[in-house]
Design a protein around this motif. Sequence first.
Motif, mmCIF file in Angstrom:
data_model
loop_
_atom_site.group_PDB
_atom_site.id
_atom_site.type_symbol
_atom_site.label_atom_id
_atom_site.label_comp_id
_atom_site.label_asym_id
_atom_site.label_seq_id
_atom_site.Cartn_x
_atom_site.Cartn_y
_atom_site.Cartn_z
ATOM 1 N N TYR A 139 0.623 -1.512 0.164
ATOM 2 C CA TYR A 139 -0.019 0.001 -0.418
ATOM 3 C C TYR A 139 0.753 0.916 0.194
ATOM 4 C CZ TYR A 139 -4.136 -2.928 1.362
ATOM 5 O OH TYR A 139 -5.132 -4.065 0.897
ATOM 6 N N VAL A 140 -0.195 2.421 -0.650
ATOM 7 C CA VAL A 140 1.362 3.499 -0.297
ATOM 8 C C VAL A 140 1.049 4.155 1.008
ATOM 9 C CG1 VAL A 140 1.367 5.736 -1.257
ATOM 10 C CG2 VAL A 140 1.818 3.910 -2.685
ATOM 11 N N ALA A 141 2.073 4.396 1.813
ATOM 12 C CA ALA A 141 2.197 4.856 3.163
ATOM 13 C C ALA A 141 1.119 6.208 2.799
ATOM 14 C CB ALA A 141 2.612 4.546 4.160
ATOM 15 N N ALA A 142 2.354 6.943 2.074
ATOM 16 C CA ALA A 142 3.168 8.380 1.970
ATOM 17 C C ALA A 142 3.539 8.880 0.835
ATOM 18 C CB ALA A 142 3.745 9.003 3.230
ATOM 19 N N TRP A 143 3.359 9.993 0.104
ATOM 20 C CA TRP A 143 4.334 10.363 -0.713
ATOM 21 C C TRP A 143 5.730 10.528 0.371
ATOM 22 C CZ3 TRP A 143 3.739 10.947 -5.495
ATOM 23 C CH2 TRP A 143 2.534 10.652 -6.611
ATOM 24 N N GLY A 144 6.351 10.141 -0.560
ATOM 25 C CA GLY A 144 8.186 10.529 -0.351
ATOM 26 C C GLY A 144 8.328 11.837 0.860
ATOM 27 N N TYR A 145 7.835 13.393 0.148
ATOM 28 C CA TYR A 145 8.100 14.691 0.358
ATOM 29 C C TYR A 145 7.006 15.468 1.799
ATOM 30 C CZ TYR A 145 3.461 15.865 -1.308
ATOM 31 O OH TYR A 145 2.034 15.644 -1.919
ATOM 32 N N GLU A 146 6.354 14.032 2.141
ATOM 33 C CA GLU A 146 5.347 14.337 3.191
ATOM 34 C C GLU A 146 5.821 13.717 4.286
ATOM 35 O OE1 GLU A 146 0.503 13.307 2.765
ATOM 36 O OE2 GLU A 146 1.791 11.806 1.753
ATOM 37 N N VAL A 147 7.240 13.296 4.148
ATOM 38 C CA VAL A 147 7.885 12.661 5.743
ATOM 39 C C VAL A 147 9.143 12.969 6.407
ATOM 40 C CG1 VAL A 147 8.216 10.664 6.939
ATOM 41 C CG2 VAL A 147 6.632 10.337 4.764
ATOM 42 N N ALA A 203 8.887 -6.018 24.797
ATOM 43 C CA ALA A 203 8.230 -4.788 24.402
ATOM 44 C C ALA A 203 9.435 -4.441 23.169
ATOM 45 C CB ALA A 203 9.391 -3.929 25.918
ATOM 46 N N ARG A 204 8.400 -4.601 23.087
ATOM 47 C CA ARG A 204 8.620 -4.006 20.701
ATOM 48 C C ARG A 204 7.256 -3.757 20.326
ATOM 49 N NH1 ARG A 204 11.598 -9.004 18.429
ATOM 50 N NH2 ARG A 204 11.477 -8.627 16.165
ATOM 51 N N THR A 205 7.390 -2.887 19.213
ATOM 52 C CA THR A 205 6.114 -2.975 18.477
ATOM 53 C C THR A 205 7.069 -2.954 16.835
ATOM 54 O OG1 THR A 205 4.832 -1.257 18.180
ATOM 55 C CG2 THR A 205 6.928 -0.065 17.526
ATOM 56 N N LYS A 206 5.141 -3.484 16.237
ATOM 57 C CA LYS A 206 5.489 -4.339 15.125
ATOM 58 C C LYS A 206 6.060 -3.718 14.175
ATOM 59 C CE LYS A 206 2.151 -6.628 11.638
ATOM 60 N NZ LYS A 206 2.997 -7.293 10.751
ATOM 61 N N THR A 207 7.365 -3.653 13.703
ATOM 62 C CA THR A 207 7.465 -3.034 12.522
ATOM 63 C C THR A 207 6.800 -3.372 10.863
ATOM 64 O OG1 THR A 207 9.386 -4.393 12.087
ATOM 65 C CG2 THR A 207 9.836 -2.081 13.053
ATOM 66 N N TYR A 208 6.842 -2.544 10.043
ATOM 67 C CA TYR A 208 6.245 -3.210 8.823
ATOM 68 C C TYR A 208 7.336 -3.123 7.448
ATOM 69 C CZ TYR A 208 1.471 -2.324 10.807
ATOM 70 O OH TYR A 208 0.713 -3.107 11.926
ATOM 71 N N PRO A 209 7.142 -3.828 6.789
ATOM 72 C CA PRO A 209 8.713 -3.528 5.665
ATOM 73 C C PRO A 209 8.280 -2.081 4.493
ATOM 74 C CG PRO A 209 7.661 -5.889 5.166
ATOM 75 C CD PRO A 209 7.065 -5.207 6.355
ATOM 76 N N LEU A 210 8.614 -1.438 5.003
ATOM 77 C CA LEU A 210 8.456 -0.178 3.539
ATOM 78 C C LEU A 210 9.432 0.239 3.016
ATOM 79 C CD1 LEU A 210 6.606 2.280 4.603
ATOM 80 C CD2 LEU A 210 8.831 3.754 5.177
ATOM 81 N N VAL A 211 9.234 0.499 2.071
ATOM 82 C CA VAL A 211 10.437 0.556 0.553
ATOM 83 C C VAL A 211 9.806 2.048 0.307
ATOM 84 C CG1 VAL A 211 11.000 0.299 -2.486
ATOM 85 C CG2 VAL A 211 9.824 -2.118 0.131
ATOM 86 N N GLU A 212 10.832 3.085 -0.439
ATOM 87 C CA GLU A 212 10.871 4.028 -0.755
ATOM 88 C C GLU A 212 11.102 4.391 -2.350
ATOM 89 O OE1 GLU A 212 12.396 7.974 1.370
ATOM 90 O OE2 GLU A 212 11.134 8.788 -0.496
ATOM 91 N N LEU A 213 10.069 4.154 -3.593
ATOM 92 C CA LEU A 213 9.960 3.622 -4.803
ATOM 93 C C LEU A 213 8.786 4.550 -5.441
ATOM 94 C CD1 LEU A 213 12.144 2.031 -6.566
ATOM 95 C CD2 LEU A 213 9.741 0.087 -6.391
ATOM 96 N N HIS A 214 9.728 5.476 -6.535
ATOM 97 C CA HIS A 214 8.551 6.034 -7.786
ATOM 98 C C HIS A 214 8.081 6.939 -6.881
ATOM 99 C CE1 HIS A 214 8.936 2.711 -9.986
ATOM 100 N NE2 HIS A 214 8.337 2.093 -9.446
ATOM 101 N N ALA A 215 9.022 7.754 -5.333
ATOM 102 C CA ALA A 215 8.753 9.711 -4.694
ATOM 103 C C ALA A 215 7.695 8.689 -3.401
ATOM 104 C CB ALA A 215 8.224 10.368 -5.678
ATOM 105 N N MET A 216 7.382 7.439 -4.080
ATOM 106 C CA MET A 216 6.882 6.883 -2.772
ATOM 107 C C MET A 216 7.082 6.201 -1.602
ATOM 108 S SD MET A 216 3.083 6.225 -4.920
ATOM 109 C CE MET A 216 1.876 7.201 -4.657
ATOM 110 N N LEU A 217 6.269 6.469 -0.601
ATOM 111 C CA LEU A 217 6.811 5.398 0.626
ATOM 112 C C LEU A 217 5.542 4.073 0.294
ATOM 113 C CD1 LEU A 217 7.802 7.913 3.317
ATOM 114 C CD2 LEU A 217 9.719 6.482 2.331
ATOM 115 N N TRP A 218 6.482 2.840 0.141
ATOM 116 C CA TRP A 218 5.033 2.028 0.296
ATOM 117 C C TRP A 218 4.745 0.828 1.440
ATOM 118 C CZ3 TRP A 218 2.288 1.052 -4.545
ATOM 119 C CH2 TRP A 218 2.790 1.947 -5.298
ATOM 120 N N ILE A 219 4.640 0.695 1.581
ATOM 121 C CA ILE A 219 3.884 -0.444 3.090
ATOM 122 C C ILE A 219 3.889 -2.307 2.880
ATOM 123 C CG2 ILE A 219 1.579 0.499 3.649
ATOM 124 C CD1 ILE A 219 2.926 0.031 6.505
ATOM 125 N N TRP A 220 4.110 -2.284 3.716
ATOM 126 C CA TRP A 220 3.610 -4.353 3.544
ATOM 127 C C TRP A 220 2.725 -4.652 4.764
ATOM 128 C CZ3 TRP A 220 3.125 -7.042 -0.308
ATOM 129 C CH2 TRP A 220 2.908 -8.868 0.247
#
Lengths: 373, 373, 373
Positions: free
Chosen positions: C11-19, C96-113
């Motif tokens: 899924y797209v989580a954000a545009w790269g520029y938003e973060v 005490a850990r919070t679940k992480t998600y694969p995140l890839v920055e590609l095509h100016a977007m942040l993609w989350i799995w």
Amino acid sequence: MSKPFLRNAWYVAAWGYEVGAELFERTIIGESILIFRKSDGSAVAMSNACPHRFAPLHLGKLENDVVECPYHGLRYDSTGHCVLNPHGNGKVPSRARTKTYPLVELHAMLWIWMGADALADPATIPDFSCQSDESFPTVAGVIEMHANYELIADNLMDLTHVEFLHAGILGSDAIKAGAHEISQSGTTLYSNRWCPDGLAPPAWNMMFNNYNKPVDHWLYMRWDAPAHMLLDVGITPTGRPREEGIWMYGTDILTPKDETSTHYFWGASRSYGHGDRQADKQWEEAITVAFGEQDKPLIEAQQRMLAMHGATDIDGVDAVLLPSDSGPTRARKILADLRKVNESAPPTPRNPSLSELVANSAGHYAGKVTPVV
Amino acid sequence: MSKPFLRNAWYVAAWGYEVGAELFERTIIGESILIFRKSDGSAVAMSNACPHRFAPLHLGKLENDVVECPYHGLRYDSTGHCVLNPHGNGKVPSRARTKTYPLVELHAMLWIWMGADALADPATIPDFSCQSDESFPTVAGVIEMHANYELIADNLMDLTHVEFLHAGILGSDAIKAGAHEISQSGTTLYSNRWCPDGLAPPAWNMMFNNYNKPVDHWLYMRWDAPAHMLLDVGITPTGRPREEGIWMYGTDILTPKDETSTHYFWGASRSYGHGDRQADKQWEEAITVAFGEQDKPLIEAQQRMLAMHGATDIDGVDAVLLPSDSGPTRARKILADLRKVNESAPPTPRNPSLSELVANSAGHYAGKVTPVV
Amino acid sequence: MSKPFLRNAWYVAAWGYEVGAELFERTIIGESILIFRKSDGSAVAMSNACPHRFAPLHLGKLENDVVECPYHGLRYDSTGHCVLNPHGNGKVPSRARTKTYPLVELHAMLWIWMGADALADPATIPDFSCQSDESFPTVAGVIEMHANYELIADNLMDLTHVEFLHAGILGSDAIKAGAHEISQSGTTLYSNRWCPDGLAPPAWNMMFNNYNKPVDHWLYMRWDAPAHMLLDVGITPTGRPREEGIWMYGTDILTPKDETSTHYFWGASRSYGHGDRQADKQWEEAITVAFGEQDKPLIEAQQRMLAMHGATDIDGVDAVLLPSDSGPTRARKILADLRKVNESAPPTPRNPSLSELVANSAGHYAGKVTPVV
């Protein structure tokens, strides 16, 4: 919802004046209804959901009695049939039609039948002809109340509340002391108060040129299912005929929007002051205050209180009834009975014509409350 | 709601000052309660729903210790009995009464008992006498938080949050390094911190005339079910008796409005500055910032986060506990135990009187956290 | 929710520029996600709920790639492990850990799995390289729509709506008359329109220097599950190659916030006007009007209409389909199939690279709609 709405019944969808050249939407017993006038001036009603993608048709266009869906441009005629699919080969699926509803314009109102078409008989629409009778100058409006329609009907069918909730406007000692009689004819209910020889309620006194002397005051309420009320209310010098006083026919018609919201159609058709804009304004203001600023917040607070008791209506709690609740209780009983048979038997009002109303009203001069049947 | 509220318990319905000459309404554990003062000044509480039509009585009138319903004018005396039916023959149905609740005015607060009348014992009201003790100038208020009361109690029972959420106001390095002890006596819980010989938190330092030198800082929290907390908190020059410093008794009493809203009654009864309006204002502002602008938005965000995890409370998720959660965890345990037996056994606080509190506080000068029992 | 979201999908989580330098939160398929950039510029994603008390971490602080919880100061590194418990003995519970998600920055977007880590393969991210290709000046944004994402995808996969909902901007007679072809390759769907030799839609005509002469107009839409769309759309003088006209790659990526809210990521990567701020502004305004002021209110009204029919999506009602619904219908079918197997089989886009897209586009000059595969 535990108590279903009556389907085989006429509901007021709108005042005639509300529907002009534009598409008009109103939600009635949970259904979004599209209403518009054809070029011949007659009004039609249909489901507001385009059967294609359920877009709301009222956001589209009306041209030559045909509605164009705002989304993909499908067009529907006034019988609800799709008459144009502008895409591809233009084929129109046979199922592409939106449900229409019988709609009748009568007594300055648009009446919609929400049930089986075959049972829709305009002769069973209650008589509100005062609203379109030029002898009775009429002001009218609609208020949205965030309350179940039966709670509002309770309010109207037990007018003992006027001396408390509307003290200083519509209440009087004479009302408290007056006689009250309930009667029923078919599914029509009458709740009549006869309050002779006392000072008029302040609003009435003012409208009767600050008469300040004893009057006979009558409040004759007629109820038809689901919640169509007409109040014949007025004052006249003690012992004198109605024609020497002033009176009005007050419309109180409740159309459920959904279980906890109601369209309250009010009207005031008075016996005096033709063309008197000042009298128009006085009634508009009196009703805005009484219904909008006194009844509305109280009934909405009552609705929230019932919610805190896990109920959406007074039937859901163990309320303590008083003899003065006979009107509301009887109306609820008729409604409950109709719910059981409504698939086959619509309400059949026994309401008289306006001329009968006036003719019969002489009865009260004998000091006896004669139901206006 | 999966976790029922304790019914056999005293709740704070209002600060005494909130209830004046007018009818007063507050919703407590999901019930709308009417509170008013009789002409002798004593306050009474009853269900706010008129048993006739469930109209909210607080919108009516109070005259001669009698409440008149705004809708149809039924009147109720302070025992909840209907004493007037103004309609028809005036007969009052025997069931026409609204439920009353034991109400006690104590420690400047109105305490209401939501359970069985027979179990209501004012002796089990926790001691908050500091609030009505003239030696302790008191400021007080109430904040509505959109969060479950137990989440707010968690906040208060684990003060390790102050150095993060209230950094720059109430936090300090000394708190982090301080000793902490939990103890329980009956259903009363103590969570005490002793933080000697460090710089005071900024707000305390300012109120101690910008002392800027090492102090002993103590935070002694007392908890009673359902969520009545008193914090004995103060600073004094390192090694010196309490009387050479300043302190306050901080009230944090949580009355559930419903499952996700809480009336947060806060008070600050300080040991210094009689008649000092500037000191009043400093405490009001410190609490407005700390509770209203720091705790409130954080806890409300926590509540929304829990909702996204399908829970209304932290018990509904698999949270990772820390040793510093011993206070909140113990309080939740006592509450859970009380829920099982609450039909027969109300909470019985073992809280000491204010004089005992002061007397016992000497214990901490030995460098040991002595619970204030 | 009757129809679960695909979990094993990008899924797209954000545009790269938003973060940027701050902690960033976005709710995706019902989960609150924290995103931040490490000092090396790479972005990471994790559950926004602190595992201790479920406080939202995005209200905390970011320092040296470590997040501090705003409530009690627990710190988490970019792998989601708690690296500091500032309280008591400082022991950190292993849970005490919070679940992480694969995140890839590609095509100016942040993609989350959002699914099982082991299945996360960045090679299955659809090609939106136009967004980071300097040959294509790009404007972009995100709109929150209060509608189910599939309703918005329906809108985009059936562009016959443009001549109605976007009449005067993006519609034209040529679109109505154009050819339309649907094709599928793997889980990738193409819905292509070829509309030769007509006047351009007004917005296109304006951007093509008010050309006012016949053009070939193409709209080639590519869809990948869950709802990632790229539209290759443009005009060129009739019969002339693409390079003599103008076109853009339009991004329409829908990330469900929850069942009835969607983050709509839009982009416009155009073939002309490098550094032309006026052209940037024209596209921003055209999209603000078309998507924000025309599509958004209509689709949100459609959503409310469905709610009145007891449904949250068009699948919940008995809608009448048209041949022009082939695109939306096929996309819904692919999604429905993926729902059944998604625990093991993520969507696998067959989308070509941007250079292939351009190379293949010559096909349409033969008057035939060649899918851009």
